[in-house]
Design a protein around this motif. Structure first.
Motif, PDB file in Angstrom:
ATOM      1  N   THR A   1      -7.155  51.470 -41.279  1.00 24.58           N
ATOM      2  CA  THR A   1      -6.463  51.296 -40.003  1.00 24.58           C
ATOM      3  C   THR A   1      -7.456  50.776 -38.975  1.00 24.58           C
ATOM      4  N   ILE A   2      -7.108  49.662 -38.325  1.00 29.75           N
ATOM      5  CA  ILE A   2      -7.986  49.065 -37.319  1.00 29.75           C
ATOM      6  C   ILE A   2      -7.204  48.868 -36.024  1.00 29.75           C
ATOM      7  N   ASP A   3      -7.941  48.652 -34.925  1.00 33.39           N
ATOM      8  CA  ASP A   3      -7.291  48.342 -33.657  1.00 33.39           C
ATOM      9  C   ASP A   3      -7.212  46.827 -33.491  1.00 33.39           C
ATOM     10  N   ARG A   4      -6.729  46.384 -32.363  1.00 30.30           N
ATOM     11  CA  ARG A   4      -6.522  44.950 -32.158  1.00 30.30           C
ATOM     12  C   ARG A   4      -7.839  44.171 -32.162  1.00 30.30           C
ATOM     13  N   GLN A   5      -8.932  44.827 -31.831  1.00 28.39           N
ATOM     14  CA  GLN A   5     -10.230  44.155 -31.820  1.00 28.39           C
ATOM     15  C   GLN A   5     -10.898  44.153 -33.190  1.00 28.39           C
ATOM     16  N   GLY A   6     -10.287  44.842 -34.176  1.00 34.11           N
ATOM     17  CA  GLY A   6     -10.839  44.875 -35.519  1.00 34.11           C
ATOM     18  C   GLY A   6     -11.729  46.066 -35.808  1.00 34.11           C
ATOM     19  N   GLU A   7     -11.833  46.988 -34.865  1.00 32.87           N
ATOM     20  CA  GLU A   7     -12.645  48.184 -35.082  1.00 32.87           C
ATOM     21  C   GLU A   7     -11.888  49.173 -35.967  1.00 32.87           C
ATOM     22  N   VAL A   8     -12.610  49.791 -36.913  1.00 40.28           N
ATOM     23  CA  VAL A   8     -11.992  50.734 -37.843  1.00 40.28           C
ATOM     24  C   VAL A   8     -11.654  52.034 -37.126  1.00 40.28           C
ATOM     25  N   ILE A   9     -10.407  52.457 -37.272  1.00 42.15           N
ATOM     26  CA  ILE A   9      -9.955  53.720 -36.697  1.00 42.15           C
ATOM     27  C   ILE A   9      -9.950  54.815 -37.751  1.00 42.15           C
ATOM     28  N   ASN A  10      -9.496  54.459 -38.972  1.00 40.18           N
ATOM     29  CA  ASN A  10      -9.395  55.475 -40.019  1.00 40.18           C
ATOM     30  C   ASN A  10      -9.393  54.806 -41.386  1.00 40.18           C
ATOM     31  N   THR A  11      -9.877  55.536 -42.394  1.00 41.00           N
ATOM     32  CA  THR A  11      -9.812  55.104 -43.792  1.00 41.00           C
ATOM     33  C   THR A  11      -9.266  56.253 -44.628  1.00 41.00           C
ATOM     34  N   ASN A  12      -8.471  55.895 -45.644  1.00 43.53           N
ATOM     35  CA  ASN A  12      -7.844  56.920 -46.479  1.00 43.53           C
ATOM     36  C   ASN A  12      -7.757  56.410 -47.912  1.00 43.53           C
TER      37      ASN A  12
ATOM     38  N   GLU B   1       6.215  36.078 -38.775  1.00 48.25           N
ATOM     39  CA  GLU B   1       5.300  37.205 -38.599  1.00 48.25           C
ATOM     40  C   GLU B   1       4.868  37.795 -39.936  1.00 48.25           C
ATOM     41  N   ASP B   2       5.776  37.843 -40.916  1.00 50.27           N
ATOM     42  CA  ASP B   2       5.416  38.387 -42.223  1.00 50.27           C
ATOM     43  C   ASP B   2       4.373  37.514 -42.922  1.00 50.27           C
ATOM     44  N   LEU B   3       4.521  36.207 -42.804  1.00 51.35           N
ATOM     45  CA  LEU B   3       3.525  35.311 -43.394  1.00 51.35           C
ATOM     46  C   LEU B   3       2.182  35.439 -42.682  1.00 51.35           C
ATOM     47  N   ILE B   4       2.215  35.557 -41.358  1.00 52.71           N
ATOM     48  CA  ILE B   4       0.975  35.741 -40.603  1.00 52.71           C
ATOM     49  C   ILE B   4       0.306  37.051 -41.002  1.00 52.71           C
TER      50      ILE B   4
ATOM     51  N   LEU C   1       0.934  38.936 -34.040  1.00 55.61           N
ATOM     52  CA  LEU C   1       1.277  40.269 -34.525  1.00 55.61           C
ATOM     53  C   LEU C   1       1.344  41.246 -33.360  1.00 55.61           C
ATOM     54  N   SER C   2       2.372  42.071 -33.363  1.00 59.84           N
ATOM     55  CA  SER C   2       2.555  43.059 -32.301  1.00 59.84           C
ATOM     56  C   SER C   2       1.910  44.381 -32.702  1.00 59.84           C
ATOM     57  N   GLY C   3       1.820  45.285 -31.744  1.00 59.71           N
ATOM     58  CA  GLY C   3       1.261  46.606 -32.006  1.00 59.71           C
ATOM     59  C   GLY C   3      -0.202  46.700 -31.629  1.00 59.71           C
ATOM     60  N   GLU C   4      -0.648  47.923 -31.423  1.00 60.53           N
ATOM     61  CA  GLU C   4      -2.035  48.179 -31.047  1.00 60.53           C
ATOM     62  C   GLU C   4      -2.905  48.519 -32.246  1.00 60.53           C
ATOM     63  N   GLN C   5      -2.279  48.786 -33.407  1.00 62.78           N
ATOM     64  CA  GLN C   5      -3.023  49.106 -34.617  1.00 62.78           C
ATOM     65  C   GLN C   5      -2.472  48.304 -35.788  1.00 62.78           C
ATOM     66  N   PHE C   6      -3.290  48.187 -36.820  1.00 66.06           N
ATOM     67  CA  PHE C   6      -2.884  47.434 -38.007  1.00 66.06           C
ATOM     68  C   PHE C   6      -3.402  48.158 -39.241  1.00 66.06           C
ATOM     69  N   GLU C   7      -2.525  48.332 -40.235  1.00 58.59           N
ATOM     70  CA  GLU C   7      -2.886  49.005 -41.480  1.00 58.59           C
ATOM     71  C   GLU C   7      -2.813  48.017 -42.640  1.00 58.59           C
ATOM     72  N   PHE C   8      -3.761  48.124 -43.545  1.00 59.30           N
ATOM     73  CA  PHE C   8      -3.748  47.294 -44.743  1.00 59.30           C
ATOM     74  C   PHE C   8      -4.429  48.044 -45.877  1.00 59.30           C
TER      75      PHE C   8
ATOM     76  N   TYR D   1      -3.344  37.464 -42.746  1.00 56.09           N
ATOM     77  CA  TYR D   1      -4.362  38.295 -42.092  1.00 56.09           C
ATOM     78  C   TYR D   1      -4.929  39.327 -43.066  1.00 56.09           C
ATOM     79  N   VAL D   2      -4.059  39.933 -43.868  1.00 59.38           N
ATOM     80  CA  VAL D   2      -4.523  40.894 -44.873  1.00 59.38           C
ATOM     81  C   VAL D   2      -5.440  40.203 -45.883  1.00 59.38           C
ATOM     82  N   ARG D   3      -5.088  39.001 -46.272  1.00 55.01           N
ATOM     83  CA  ARG D   3      -5.934  38.241 -47.204  1.00 55.01           C
ATOM     84  C   ARG D   3      -7.329  38.041 -46.612  1.00 55.01           C
ATOM     85  N   GLU D   4      -7.386  37.733 -45.329  1.00 53.01           N
ATOM     86  CA  GLU D   4      -8.672  37.531 -44.661  1.00 53.01           C
ATOM     87  C   GLU D   4      -9.473  38.827 -44.586  1.00 53.01           C
ATOM     88  N   LEU D   5      -8.796  39.939 -44.280  1.00 50.10           N
ATOM     89  CA  LEU D   5      -9.486  41.226 -44.175  1.00 50.10           C
ATOM     90  C   LEU D   5     -10.036  41.677 -45.524  1.00 50.10           C
TER      91      LEU D   5
END
Length: 416
Positions: A359-370, A320-323, A401-408, A327-331
């Motif tokens: 911060t994005i959701d599982r579909q890749g939509e942006v939820i927040n930027t900081n 999961e850490d490698l995945i 990857l688990s979870g409903e949100q993803f931060e990078f 994924y972060v590299r792709e984003l």
């Protein structure tokens, strides 16, 4: 008086110079002499985590030559943070490897990467050291506080780790500059002195290889013993089936069906009660044999459970850490394709570094930027946020990857 002060000051400076030069020279187990090429401090949320150092043969400056599989080299990591989670250490290396190397390069080496990351099984305290010595023809020798834990033969593992420091997404811009030897002499000397003040405690990390050896030895015994138990288990049911036939004639049909479906021992007890005393001794002689089989099978089960952790390491090819790192590299690549120098910033001669967390959701939509780090220029800061919006929506989260949100985090550097 003034002359005495001058002499004492000169001697003190000479001692400092000789001590630093001695610290910059190391020798590998095969006798290869190396010198310090670069050193830097890796931080996390403005907190210094560790100091990394790169050693290579004397006079060798080219990074491509240092990466050559025929070149001896060393990576050292000494931790500044205290009680730092070993899980974070493992995750840090795996994610950085995937973030800074193409998937086609690191994926065939997943087993080696996971083997390396699983050497860390207890938290790190201030002064703890990870050392990777690459010796041509032998591989990468991994030491924890001067204790050899593993030798990974694949020569590319060292380069994956090195690229995680000097690739497109290093721990920080200043850290990469330090590893490449691009810091000023005063900055490098300050880090070296700080590095030498950290003293690893030899023997604090314990080897677990004897436990692995025990589990591997128990495998053949666990496989052979169940085969012996299967033979006697099949024969008793045949005898019971023959003995229950006369009962079916005397009693009703539903009763024997219930006894057979419950457990095999129950019909045997009923047979012992209805039969004559002459047949009881024969049955008694058979029952101890069955008990012996069950008793011998019980101690055979624990070795099988001890051997279970080994396949987990081998089968863990989807880490999961490698995945997450891939994924972060792709984003980051999706955003960087929109990176451009704002026209107003060019006019104003604005420069600076920006670090933004998305911060994005599982579909890749942006939820927040900081904005975690600002450049000092509003024009540059606004331009970074605009780039993120243009790249949205991002690629959907991988199913691994688990979870409903993803931060990078995405680093930006603007220099004229």
């Amino acid at each position: 008086m003034a002359l005495g002060r001058f002499i004492s000051g000169y001697l003190f400076a000479l001692i400092c110079i000789t001590s630093v030069s001695a610290a910059e020279q190391v020798t590998l187990a095969d006798g290869s002499s190396l010198e310090l090429k670069g050193i830097g401090v890796a931080s996390e949320f403005r907190t210094d985590i560790y100091i990394g150092a790169l050693y290579a043969p004397v006079g060798l400056e080219s990074l491509s030559l240092i990466k050559d599989i025929n070149t001896p080299k060393r990576i050292e990591v000494r931790y500044l943070a205290d009680n730092y989670s070993y899980r974070k250490v493992s995750r840090h290396f795996k994610e950085r490897i995937a973030m800074n190397n193409d998937r086609e390069i690191w994926q065939p080496m997943t087993r080696e990467i996971v083997t390396f990351s699983r050497l860390f099984k207890q938290n790190f305290v201030t002064g703890d050291e990870i050392r990777i010595d690459f010796i041509p023809g032998r591989g990468s020798e991994v030491y924890l506080n001067d204790t050899l834990f593993e030798t990974i033969e694949n020569p590319q593992l060292f380069n994956l780790l090195l690229e995680s420091w000097v690739g497109s997404v290093p721990p920080s811009k200043s850290f990469k500059q330090g590893i490449l030897g691009e810091l000023s002499d005063s900055e490098q000397s300050s880090i070296i002195q700080r590095y030498e003040s950290l003293t690893p405690v030899t023997g604090r990390f314990t080897l677990s290889t004897p436990q692995v050896a025990e589990t591997t030895e128990s495998k053949p015994t666990a496989n052979k013993q169940p085969q012996q138990t299967k033979v006697p288990e099949k024969t008793p049911p045949k005898q019971v089936a023959k003995k229950t036939e006369p009962k079916k004639v005397e009693t009703q049909k539903p009763t024997p069906k219930k006894t057979v479906t419950n457990t095999k021992p129950t019909p045997k007890k009923q047979v012992a009660e209805t039969k004559t005393p002459e047949k009881k001794p024969a049955e008694i002689s058979q029952t101890p044999k069955k008990k012996q089989v069950t008793e011998t099978s019980k101690p055979k089960q624990p070795p099988a459970t001890k051997a279970e952790p080994e396949p987990v390491v081998e089968d863990d090819f989807i880490d999961e850490d490698l995945i997450r790192g891939a994924y972060v590299r792709e984003l980051i690549a999706e955003v960087k394709q929109y990176q451009e120098y704002p026209r107003q910033a060019l006019i104003d001669r604005d420069e600076g570094d920006v670090l933004v967390k998305v911060t994005i959701d599982r579909q890749g939509e942006v939820i927040n930027t900081n904005l975690l780090e600002r450049s000092g220029s509003r024009t540059l800061d606004k331009a970074v946020l605009k780039m993120v919006r243009r790249a949205s929506p991002f690629a959907a989260m991988p199913p691994e990857l688990s979870g409903e949100q993803f931060e990078f985090e995405i680093p930006f550097s603007f220099q004229l």
